[in-house]
Every structure is written in C-alpha cells, then in structure tokens.
Design an enzyme around this catalytic site. Structure first.
Site, PDB file in Angstrom:
ATOM      1  N   TYR A  11      23.255  22.799 -14.714  1.00 12.68           N
ATOM      2  CA  TYR A  11      22.049  23.222 -13.763  1.00 12.68           C
ATOM      3  C   TYR A  11      22.304  24.050 -12.257  1.00 12.68           C
ATOM      4  O   TYR A  11      22.138  23.770 -11.653  1.00 12.68           O
ATOM      5  CB  TYR A  11      21.557  21.746 -12.985  1.00 12.68           C
ATOM      6  CG  TYR A  11      22.425  21.356 -13.351  1.00 12.68           C
ATOM      7  CD1 TYR A  11      22.787  20.274 -14.613  1.00 12.68           C
ATOM      8  CD2 TYR A  11      22.588  20.322 -11.881  1.00 12.68           C
ATOM      9  CE1 TYR A  11      23.528  18.943 -13.988  1.00 12.68           C
ATOM     10  CE2 TYR A  11      23.702  19.840 -11.864  1.00 12.68           C
ATOM     11  CZ  TYR A  11      23.425  18.941 -13.174  1.00 12.68           C
ATOM     12  OH  TYR A  11      24.768  18.128 -12.390  1.00 12.68           O
ATOM     13  N   THR A  13      26.742  24.789 -10.669  1.00 10.36           N
ATOM     14  CA  THR A  13      28.737  25.714 -10.045  1.00 10.36           C
ATOM     15  C   THR A  13      28.458  26.024 -11.781  1.00 10.36           C
ATOM     16  O   THR A  13      29.413  27.250 -11.447  1.00 10.36           O
ATOM     17  CB  THR A  13      29.492  25.144  -9.638  1.00 10.36           C
ATOM     18  OG1 THR A  13      30.010  24.304  -9.779  1.00 10.36           O
ATOM     19  CG2 THR A  13      28.939  24.412  -8.117  1.00 10.36           C
ATOM     20  N   LEU A  14      28.141  26.512 -12.869  1.00  8.77           N
ATOM     21  CA  LEU A  14      29.092  26.686 -13.895  1.00  8.77           C
ATOM     22  C   LEU A  14      28.022  27.602 -14.426  1.00  8.77           C
ATOM     23  O   LEU A  14      28.303  29.013 -15.277  1.00  8.77           O
ATOM     24  CB  LEU A  14      28.666  25.734 -15.537  1.00  8.77           C
ATOM     25  CG  LEU A  14      29.744  24.572 -15.056  1.00  8.77           C
ATOM     26  CD1 LEU A  14      29.503  23.502 -16.516  1.00  8.77           C
ATOM     27  CD2 LEU A  14      31.276  24.726 -14.948  1.00  8.77           C
ATOM     28  N   GLU A  79      34.890  19.121 -14.826  1.00 13.04           N
ATOM     29  CA  GLU A  79      34.065  18.641 -14.269  1.00 13.04           C
ATOM     30  C   GLU A  79      34.344  16.985 -13.520  1.00 13.04           C
ATOM     31  O   GLU A  79      33.452  16.186 -12.947  1.00 13.04           O
ATOM     32  CB  GLU A  79      32.513  18.330 -14.944  1.00 13.04           C
ATOM     33  CG  GLU A  79      32.095  19.842 -15.345  1.00 13.04           C
ATOM     34  CD  GLU A  79      30.913  20.538 -14.104  1.00 13.04           C
ATOM     35  OE1 GLU A  79      30.904  19.659 -13.393  1.00 13.04           O
ATOM     36  OE2 GLU A  79      30.796  21.791 -14.214  1.00 13.04           O
TER      37      GLU A  79
END
Ligand code: PCA
Length: 130
Positions: A11, A13-14, A79
């Site tokens: 949801y 920055t990926l 992450e």
C-alpha cells in the site's frame, strides 16, 4: 527452489511508480485490491504505515502481488522487520479476494501526532503513475 509463493498486499512505497518499487518489481503483479474496513494508513515519514482501526469504514487501497520466498526475505529485511518497524501478518481483503490468504506489513510504532489518510489511498493525491 520449490518453496511456495506468498500473496502480498502492498500500500506504500513498494507500489508501481513509487520510490521503492524496484525492491518488488521482479515479482508478479496481480492487480489492485482493497482491505476490508477496519484498517487505516498514517503518514509516518515519507512512507505510510498501516494499522488496525475499528473506526475506519472503507479500508485501505493497494496492490496484490505474488512474491517468491526469496523475494519475501529481501522485502522483510528492507521493510525493517528485524528492527520491528513493521510486522508481516495476514489481512482480509474485499471482493473478489475475500477468501484469499494475503499478508501485509503492519506498522508497529506509535502513530500519535501522525496524519491519517482518510481516503485509504497513499499518496493522498493518488498520483503515482501519470
Ligand atoms: N512499504 C510497504 C509498507 C509501507 C511502505 O512504504 C508497502 O508498500 O506496502
């Protein structure tokens, strides 16, 4: 080599077009998805964090990806799972994915004083891919 893939809901920055997309780009994009109500995004830095929030009524918007176990290990490290910035756990999605076992990154730090994203979509402008 025969380890199973994991379905991952992302949801932040990926996502496609976002700052850290390269970390997941070689994996398999399945489409856009939304969580069930009861989850909210906060702007915690130049990235968002997802937490459980019983007051939310629309859920969080993001993307569904199928990732290899090797990629998942790389993503977990990226992450900040070891640093307890996020934890990876199951999350229920809305239709048509309601019976699909999916995981996401839950933010573990305090969100007090952070701005919630009421729309459920990060970034708030919605502009990632022109
Ligand atoms: N990266 C992960 C979690 C938050 C972030 O910025 C994601 O895109 O889902």
């Amino acid at each position: 080599m025969s380890e199973k893939n994991t379905l991952l809901f992302i949801y932040g920055t990926l996502k496609r077009g976002a700052t850290n997309h390269a970390v997941i780009a070689d994996q398999n994009y399945l489409g856009e998805a939304r969580t069930v109500p009861g989850y909210r995004l906060y702007i915690v830095a130049d990235y968002p964090g997802l937490i459980k929030d019983r007051n939310d009524q629309r859920g969080v918007l993001g993307e569904l990806w199928s990732v290899s176990s090797e990629s998942l290990r790389r993503l977990d490290a990226f992450e900040g799972i070891p640093e307890k910035l996020y934890r990876r756990a199951s999350i229920p999605l809305s239709a048509p994915h309601e019976s699909t076992e999916v995981q996401t990154y839950f933010y573990l730090r305090n969100t007090r004083g952070r701005r919630p994203i009421i729309s459920g979509l990060w970034p708030s402008s919605g502009q990632l891919i022109p």
